[in-house]
Design a protein around this motif. Structure first.
Motif, short mmCIF file in Angstrom:
data_model
loop_
_atom_site.label_atom_id
_atom_site.label_comp_id
_atom_site.label_asym_id
_atom_site.label_seq_id
_atom_site.Cartn_x
_atom_site.Cartn_y
_atom_site.Cartn_z
N GLY A 8 1.11 -12.17 -5.25
CA GLY A 8 1.40 -11.23 -4.16
C GLY A 8 1.66 -11.94 -2.85
O GLY A 8 2.60 -11.60 -2.11
N LEU A 9 0.85 -12.95 -2.53
CA LEU A 9 1.06 -13.71 -1.29
C LEU A 9 2.39 -14.45 -1.32
O LEU A 9 3.10 -14.53 -0.32
N PHE A 186 10.30 -5.04 4.89
CA PHE A 186 10.92 -5.92 3.91
C PHE A 186 10.04 -7.12 3.61
O PHE A 186 9.95 -7.58 2.47
N ALA A 187 9.35 -7.63 4.64
CA ALA A 187 8.49 -8.80 4.46
C ALA A 187 7.15 -8.46 3.84
O ALA A 187 6.46 -9.34 3.33
N PHE A 188 6.74 -7.19 3.87
CA PHE A 188 5.45 -6.78 3.30
C PHE A 188 5.54 -6.40 1.83
O PHE A 188 4.52 -6.32 1.15
N ALA A 189 6.73 -6.12 1.34
CA ALA A 189 6.87 -5.37 0.09
C ALA A 189 6.46 -6.14 -1.17
O ALA A 189 6.47 -5.56 -2.25
N GLY A 190 6.08 -7.38 -1.07
CA GLY A 190 5.83 -8.17 -2.27
C GLY A 190 4.62 -7.80 -3.10
O GLY A 190 4.49 -8.27 -4.23
N TYR A 191 3.72 -6.94 -2.58
CA TYR A 191 2.53 -6.61 -3.37
C TYR A 191 2.90 -5.86 -4.65
O TYR A 191 2.11 -5.81 -5.59
N ALA A 192 4.10 -5.30 -4.72
CA ALA A 192 4.53 -4.64 -5.97
C ALA A 192 4.61 -5.61 -7.12
O ALA A 192 4.48 -5.23 -8.28
N ARG A 193 4.81 -6.89 -6.80
CA ARG A 193 4.91 -7.88 -7.86
C ARG A 193 3.63 -7.95 -8.67
O ARG A 193 3.65 -8.24 -9.86
N ILE A 194 2.49 -7.71 -8.07
CA ILE A 194 1.23 -7.72 -8.80
C ILE A 194 1.20 -6.58 -9.81
O ILE A 194 0.85 -6.77 -10.97
N ARG A 206 -9.21 -3.59 -13.50
CA ARG A 206 -10.14 -4.06 -12.47
C ARG A 206 -9.46 -5.00 -11.48
O ARG A 206 -9.70 -4.94 -10.27
N THR A 207 -8.59 -5.88 -11.99
CA THR A 207 -8.02 -6.94 -11.15
C THR A 207 -6.97 -6.41 -10.18
O THR A 207 -6.97 -6.75 -8.99
N ILE A 208 -6.03 -5.58 -10.68
CA ILE A 208 -4.89 -5.16 -9.85
C ILE A 208 -5.33 -4.34 -8.63
O ILE A 208 -4.88 -4.61 -7.51
N PRO A 209 -6.22 -3.33 -8.78
CA PRO A 209 -6.63 -2.57 -7.59
C PRO A 209 -7.33 -3.41 -6.53
O PRO A 209 -7.34 -3.04 -5.35
N ARG A 210 -7.92 -4.52 -6.92
CA ARG A 210 -8.57 -5.40 -5.95
C ARG A 210 -7.59 -6.41 -5.37
O ARG A 210 -7.65 -6.75 -4.18
N ALA A 211 -6.68 -6.90 -6.21
CA ALA A 211 -5.77 -7.95 -5.77
C ALA A 211 -4.74 -7.44 -4.76
O ALA A 211 -4.40 -8.14 -3.81
N ILE A 212 -4.25 -6.20 -4.95
CA ILE A 212 -3.19 -5.69 -4.08
C ILE A 212 -3.65 -5.55 -2.62
O ILE A 212 -3.03 -6.11 -1.72
N PRO A 213 -4.74 -4.83 -2.32
CA PRO A 213 -5.15 -4.73 -0.91
C PRO A 213 -5.61 -6.06 -0.33
O PRO A 213 -5.44 -6.30 0.87
N LEU A 214 -6.18 -6.93 -1.15
CA LEU A 214 -6.60 -8.24 -0.65
C LEU A 214 -5.39 -9.06 -0.21
O LEU A 214 -5.38 -9.64 0.89
N ALA A 215 -4.35 -9.10 -1.04
CA ALA A 215 -3.14 -9.84 -0.69
C ALA A 215 -2.47 -9.24 0.55
O ALA A 215 -2.00 -9.96 1.44
N LEU A 216 -2.46 -7.90 0.63
CA LEU A 216 -1.85 -7.24 1.79
C LEU A 216 -2.62 -7.54 3.07
O LEU A 216 -2.03 -7.81 4.12
N GLY A 217 -3.95 -7.50 2.99
CA GLY A 217 -4.75 -7.78 4.18
C GLY A 217 -4.55 -9.20 4.70
O GLY A 217 -4.42 -9.41 5.91
N ILE A 218 -4.51 -10.17 3.80
CA ILE A 218 -4.28 -11.56 4.22
C ILE A 218 -2.91 -11.68 4.88
O ILE A 218 -2.75 -12.33 5.92
N THR A 219 -1.91 -11.03 4.29
CA THR A 219 -0.56 -11.10 4.82
C THR A 219 -0.48 -10.49 6.21
O THR A 219 0.17 -11.04 7.11
N LEU A 220 -1.13 -9.34 6.42
CA LEU A 220 -1.10 -8.69 7.73
C LEU A 220 -1.70 -9.59 8.80
O LEU A 220 -1.15 -9.71 9.91
#
Length: 424
Positions: A8-9, A186-194, A206-220
């Motif tokens: 995602g990152l 456009f620069a945020f949209a990559g979390y869909a890849r997870i 278990r992994t995907i619901p945790r990985a998506i917001p974590l990757a988004l938070g780091i990116t922000l």
């Protein structure tokens, strides 16, 4: 979990932050940070909806699967069509960004070579892709950290005249801020890849619901830090005029020797984005091929590497052709429209979740749906017209196929896990 967050990152912290700030500043002026905040809110809503749906349907395809299962075959098809077409354009844009930074005189040739090389990497398995993405993310984060430090500690004497800043501030409009938010999204949209890698992630529920917001938070956090630091040394007007905004920022901060490093970082970032984009597009292509919305031959999974190798090769060929012929700016605008429509379907699907399915607070998908549509139609008119035309063409093809085959493609409806897993 670590590899899922890294994928995602790699998709989000990529070439977008090196390129999107300038056109966003041109649209929003001194309202740039407001545009970034709006994009982040919409992205958070989308990520929350996608994460909940991905936990219920851990299958390749992302919103194509969610739309089909929750809203019906047409909406799943429309989401898949928007994603494949929009992200294919995005792949071409990222490939051209690699060429523009690595060898400006041969940008198209380098772009095609990058597509061929990364398609080959993806064809031998997602674990190797995650390993390469991990290295790319580390390089890009190091470069961005250097930019932030230099801008915040360097000279601020070249930020532009007060009158220039005032002129730009008075030109700020709500429509301009929304357009900037659409471009920055456009620069945020990559979390869909997870989410689209649901069949290749260990314990996806278990992994995907945790990985998506974590990757988004780091990116922000990274994007906010970079945007604030760049604005500390460049006026919004000067930022809007910059062809390489981060390189221009380090020069304005009095450290021109860092500019070549930033150029290398931008090229590496584009490689990381391209790698993750090809992964996501090929998995949605796989899911659509299983349902015969695309040629069924693309649904084959390699017996050894457990990846949709034919889909990978087909996507790589189309992206290479596009990279040899298209324009970067047009590709980015077109891609943004398609991706926002894709997430609008995801939020609509999340609205149908019940309390027992652990639905998110209803305000989240509602805000995400409205936000996606608002940002999509706030984009430049050429992007809206071309994107709407391609979506309409896809809908027409679907209607013709339904009439030709009254039974239609199988819905694949299965609340317990979606389509048959790859390699099962």
């Amino acid at each position: 979990m670590f590899d899922a967050v890294t994928i995602g990152l790699g998709a989000m912290i990529g070439a977008g932050i090196f390129a999107a700030l300038a056109p966003a500043a041109a649209a929003a002026g001194s309202g740039l940070m407001a545009g970034l905040a709006i994009a982040a809110v919409v992205a958070y809503c989308n990520a929350t909806s996608s994460a909940r749906l991905a936990a219920l349907y851990p299958a390749s395809g992302g919103t194509y699967v969610y739309g089909r299962e929750r809203l019906g075959p047409f909406w799943g098809y429309l989401a898949g069509w928007a994603f494949v077409i929009g992200k294919t354009a995005s792949c071409a844009a990222m490939a051209l960004t690699v060429g523009a930074y690595a060898w400006p005189g041969q940008a198209h040739a380098v772009a095609v070579a990058a597509v061929v090389a990364l398609t080959a990497v993806n064809c031998v398995g997602v674990q190797k892709s995650a390993w390469l993405t991990r290295a790319v993310v580390a390089v890009v984060l190091a470069v961005l950290a250097a930019v932030v430090v230099v801008c915040l500690t360097g000279s601020t004497g070249s930020t532009g005249s007060p009158s220039a800043r005032a002129d730009l501030a008075t030109a700020v409009t709500f429509g301009g801020v929304l357009q900037a938010a659409g471009l920055l999204f456009f620069a945020f949209a990559g979390y869909a890849r997870i989410a689209t890698l649901g069949e290749e992630v260990r314990d996806p529920a278990r992994t995907i619901p945790r990985a998506i917001p974590l990757a988004l938070g780091i990116t922000l956090v990274v994007y906010a830090g970079v945007a604030l630091s760049v604005l500390s040394v460049l006026s919004p007007g000067r930022l809007a005029d910059a062809t390489a905004p981060l390189a221009e920022a380090v020069r304005a901060a009095g450290v021109p020797g860092l500019a070549p490093v930033v150029r290398v970082g931008a090229a590496v970032a584009a490689v990381g984005s391209l790698l993750a984009l090809i992964l996501g597009v090929s998995r949605t292509t796989l899911a659509m091929a299983r349902d015969r919305h695309l040629p069924h031959a693309l649904a084959a999974v390699h017996p050894r590497f457990k990846v949709p190798q034919r889909a990978e090769l087909a996507v790589g060929a189309v992206v290479a052709l596009a990279a040899a012929t298209v324009d970067v700016r047009g590709a980015i605008g077109f891609s943004s429209f398609g991706v926002l429509v894709y997430y609008a379907v995801a939020n609509a699907a999340a609205l149908t979740l019940t309390r027992t399915e652990k639905r998110p607070p209803r305000a989240v998908p509602v805000l995400g749906l409205v936000g996606c549509l608002l940002l999509a139609f706030a984009l430049p008119l050429s992007s809206v017209v071309s994107g709407a035309a391609v979506l309409a063409a896809g809908a027409a093809v679907y209607a013709v196929r339904r009439r030709a085959r009254p039974g239609g493609p199988r819905s694949g409806k299965s609340r317990s896990g979606g389509p048959r897993a790859a390699g099962a």
